[in-house]
Design a protein around this motif. Structure first.
Motif, PDB file in Angstrom:
ATOM      1  N   ASN A   9      -6.665   2.880   3.152  1.00 29.04           N
ATOM      2  CA  ASN A   9      -6.833   3.493   1.831  1.00 29.04           C
ATOM      3  C   ASN A   9      -8.249   3.284   1.300  1.00 29.04           C
ATOM      4  OD1 ASN A   9      -4.201   4.399   1.794  1.00 29.04           O
ATOM      5  ND2 ASN A   9      -3.459   2.772   0.455  1.00 29.04           N
ATOM      6  N   ASP A  26     -10.837   5.429   3.232  1.00 26.06           N
ATOM      7  CA  ASP A  26     -10.552   6.859   3.396  1.00 26.06           C
ATOM      8  C   ASP A  26     -11.747   7.653   2.861  1.00 26.06           C
ATOM      9  OD1 ASP A  26      -9.615   9.545   3.054  1.00 26.06           O
ATOM     10  OD2 ASP A  26      -7.554   8.793   3.018  1.00 26.06           O
ATOM     11  N   HIS A  55      -3.893  -1.037   3.695  1.00 30.86           N
ATOM     12  CA  HIS A  55      -4.789  -1.156   2.537  1.00 30.86           C
ATOM     13  C   HIS A  55      -6.227  -0.808   2.924  1.00 30.86           C
ATOM     14  CE1 HIS A  55      -1.381  -3.816   1.667  1.00 30.86           C
ATOM     15  NE2 HIS A  55      -1.491  -3.287   0.467  1.00 30.86           N
ATOM     16  N   ALA A 102      -4.190   7.514  -3.335  1.00 28.36           N
ATOM     17  CA  ALA A 102      -3.554   6.377  -2.670  1.00 28.36           C
ATOM     18  C   ALA A 102      -3.477   5.226  -3.661  1.00 28.36           C
ATOM     19  CB  ALA A 102      -4.343   5.956  -1.431  1.00 28.36           C
ATOM     20  N   GLU A 103      -2.582   4.307  -3.394  1.00 26.03           N
ATOM     21  CA  GLU A 103      -2.405   3.149  -4.269  1.00 26.03           C
ATOM     22  C   GLU A 103      -2.239   1.889  -3.431  1.00 26.03           C
ATOM     23  OE1 GLU A 103       1.528   2.460  -6.321  1.00 26.03           O
ATOM     24  OE2 GLU A 103       0.233   2.707  -8.085  1.00 26.03           O
ATOM     25  N   ASN A 104      -2.960   0.849  -3.797  1.00 26.08           N
ATOM     26  CA  ASN A 104      -2.764  -0.491  -3.255  1.00 26.08           C
ATOM     27  C   ASN A 104      -2.277  -1.356  -4.404  1.00 26.08           C
ATOM     28  OD1 ASN A 104      -3.879   0.377  -0.852  1.00 26.08           O
ATOM     29  ND2 ASN A 104      -5.714  -0.865  -0.992  1.00 26.08           N
ATOM     30  N   SER A 148       0.838  -1.193   0.000  1.00 26.73           N
ATOM     31  CA  SER A 148       0.000   0.000   0.000  1.00 26.73           C
ATOM     32  C   SER A 148       0.868   1.237   0.000  1.00 26.73           C
ATOM     33  CB  SER A 148      -0.877  -0.014   1.256  1.00 26.73           C
ATOM     34  OG  SER A 148      -1.493   1.213   1.464  1.00 26.73           O
ATOM     35  N   GLU A 149       0.391   2.281  -0.645  1.00 24.40           N
ATOM     36  CA  GLU A 149       1.075   3.569  -0.600  1.00 24.40           C
ATOM     37  C   GLU A 149       0.003   4.644  -0.579  1.00 24.40           C
ATOM     38  OE1 GLU A 149       4.755   5.998  -2.231  1.00 24.40           O
ATOM     39  OE2 GLU A 149       4.732   3.904  -1.701  1.00 24.40           O
ATOM     40  N   ASN A 150       0.163   5.633   0.278  1.00 27.20           N
ATOM     41  CA  ASN A 150      -0.793   6.724   0.388  1.00 27.20           C
ATOM     42  C   ASN A 150      -0.011   8.005   0.562  1.00 27.20           C
ATOM     43  OD1 ASN A 150      -2.714   8.623   1.150  1.00 27.20           O
ATOM     44  ND2 ASN A 150      -3.892   7.165   2.339  1.00 27.20           N
TER      45      ASN A 150
END
Length: 175
Positions: free
Chosen positions: A144, A147, A141, A118-120, A6-8
């Motif tokens: 995200n 959210d 995740h 955001a990206e999962n 995950s990235e946010n």
């Protein structure tokens, strides 16, 4: 075995030049992915009848069960997700940063996505139900997906041809 990440990050809000270097690079990358998909090396699901449309009711159920409004499938976010899924499939590994040195924030900006995003990501043998179940059982995740700032999403996957049922997944969420 399946892996997820995950990235946010907040997306930059700088207006894009009408035809800057990022735009040219994104267009070239998408053209390359299209060419690879045509020769059977990389199988992808793009916009329209793609993975986002297939996942819309599942995503709506997840959000509704948690007291949130639904997310709308979005072609701009799906293109960004397809770009990432295609990169991961081509590289044969799951990672948020592409081989061109672009991190999530720069890819978001390069795709013209403004505001929070955001990206999962995930890889493995799984259908949509298992994919979202894994993401909902992983705190970053889940955060995200739930959210409340997000109103749109794009989901895509790509296979690299080495393992017929192995997919590289990318979900991009945005306002």
């Amino acid at each position: 075995m399946s892996l997820i990440e995950s990235e946010n990050l907040p997306a930059p809000t700088r207006p894009l030049d009408s035809l800057d270097r990022r735009t040219v690079l994104v267009a070239g990358t998408l053209a390359l992915l299209s060419g690879l998909a045509g020769c059977g090396t990389v199988r992808t699901t793009g916009s329209g009848s793609g993975a986002s449309a297939s996942a819309a009711s599942l995503v709506a159920d997840i959000r509704r069960a948690n007291g949130l409004g639904q997310l709308s499938p979005d072609t701009q976010l799906e293109r960004a997700a397809l770009q990432q899924a295609g990169y991961m499939a081509g590289a044969g590994r799951m990672v948020h940063t592409t081989g061109w040195g672009k991190d999530f924030s720069s890819r978001v900006k390069g795709n013209g996505i403004e505001g929070a995003a955001a990206e999962n990501i995930a890889e493995g043998r799984m259908d949509l139900t298992r994919l979202f179940d894994m993401w909902m059982h992983s705190p970053p995740h889940r955060r995200n997906l739930l959210d409340p700032r997000f109103t749109r999403f794009g989901l895509a996957y790509a296979g690299n041809g080495e393992k017929a049922d192995w997919r590289y997944w990318a979900l991009v969420l945005g306002k």
